[in-house]
Motif scaffolding. Sequence first.
Motif, mmCIF file in Angstrom:
data_model
loop_
_atom_site.group_PDB
_atom_site.id
_atom_site.type_symbol
_atom_site.label_atom_id
_atom_site.label_comp_id
_atom_site.label_asym_id
_atom_site.label_seq_id
_atom_site.Cartn_x
_atom_site.Cartn_y
_atom_site.Cartn_z
ATOM 1 N N THR A 196 -1.662 -4.833 26.397
ATOM 2 C CA THR A 196 -2.926 -5.377 25.886
ATOM 3 C C THR A 196 -4.012 -4.921 26.853
ATOM 4 O O THR A 196 -3.916 -5.156 28.064
ATOM 5 N N ALA A 238 -4.329 -3.745 21.739
ATOM 6 C CA ALA A 238 -3.196 -3.196 22.487
ATOM 7 C C ALA A 238 -2.956 -1.741 22.112
ATOM 8 O O ALA A 238 -3.356 -1.277 21.035
ATOM 9 N N GLY A 242 -2.967 -7.905 19.266
ATOM 10 C CA GLY A 242 -2.499 -8.018 20.643
ATOM 11 C C GLY A 242 -1.433 -9.074 20.839
ATOM 12 O O GLY A 242 -0.503 -8.890 21.635
#
Length: 326
Positions: free
Chosen positions: A101, A213, A85
């Motif tokens: 994210t 993410a 992320g």
Amino acid sequence: MNILILSMISPLLIGLLLFSGKAAFALDKINVTLPSKSFQFIIFPLAKERGYMKEEGIDLNVVVMASTPGLQAVLAGEMDFTGSGSSALVAVTQGNAPLKTVLAVTDQVLQWLMVRPQYSAFKDLKNKKVAVTGVASVATFMLKKIAPKYGLDANKDLTFLALPPGQRLAALQTGVVDGGLLSSEERFAALDQGMKEILYLGKEVKNSWGTIATNDQFIKGKPKLMHGFTRALLKALRLVKQNREVAMDAMMKFSELDRELAARTYAGMIGTFTTNGVVDEETQKNDLDIVREVLKVTKEVPIERAYDFSFAKKADSELTQAGWKP
């Protein structure tokens, strides 16, 4: 005649019913790339092994690969999610990449500054060498930012040596460097070999870690799958927080730790796990600010451009209202 017709139709009907049954129970494959087999990522194998993913109609496939190629695979649509992320935030800030994210496993930066036995404080590292993942990495920049608090100018007083995973601890042990910014697994190994822990980044900065993410196309094009995936991971997250033995067994299998190290890791880190896969807006802003400073980008990035915790919030609310327990 009727018997003959029935005998001809029955196999056809049975075949159609079987085919329909298979279609009804067909699972959607979701591909996830993780940068490591660290403790925070055991929610993925647990979500699959406990059947949480299957309950959502998902066949989960996890691949471990380095952050950069993993992120590129998500951008290209070859993978659906990445456990990098922080790297996604860099891509959003630097090039307006279509990424978000969507889940945070921990709300503390799991990095420890370890030093050789002769040192006792951060200030003792003046004019010394420190091993890091990268000279321009987010964690290194965090360390640079807090150095003045301990009487050091990181740009003048410290020499940073970028070393890949597995080599930082070895460099510290052999004296190639005087200090090292290490992961949780490396931290315990260092302590066992007489090194000292002088600083924990998780208590020095308010940032997230272990974030997940995906690309914008997946969010917009497959909202139902996105919701089911998130709900399955939150079930695993709740399981890890509530059941030490299950979490330890998963660590031993997935992270390949022995039982003693798994127990130490759980005890030392479980307090950093989020309760609902979400971090507050202050933490989100801090994450983006630190990335902007690393990249020397002056323009602010709106939180909504880089984060979308709506699925995690909704799934957590549903689980709570349903009284779901592991």
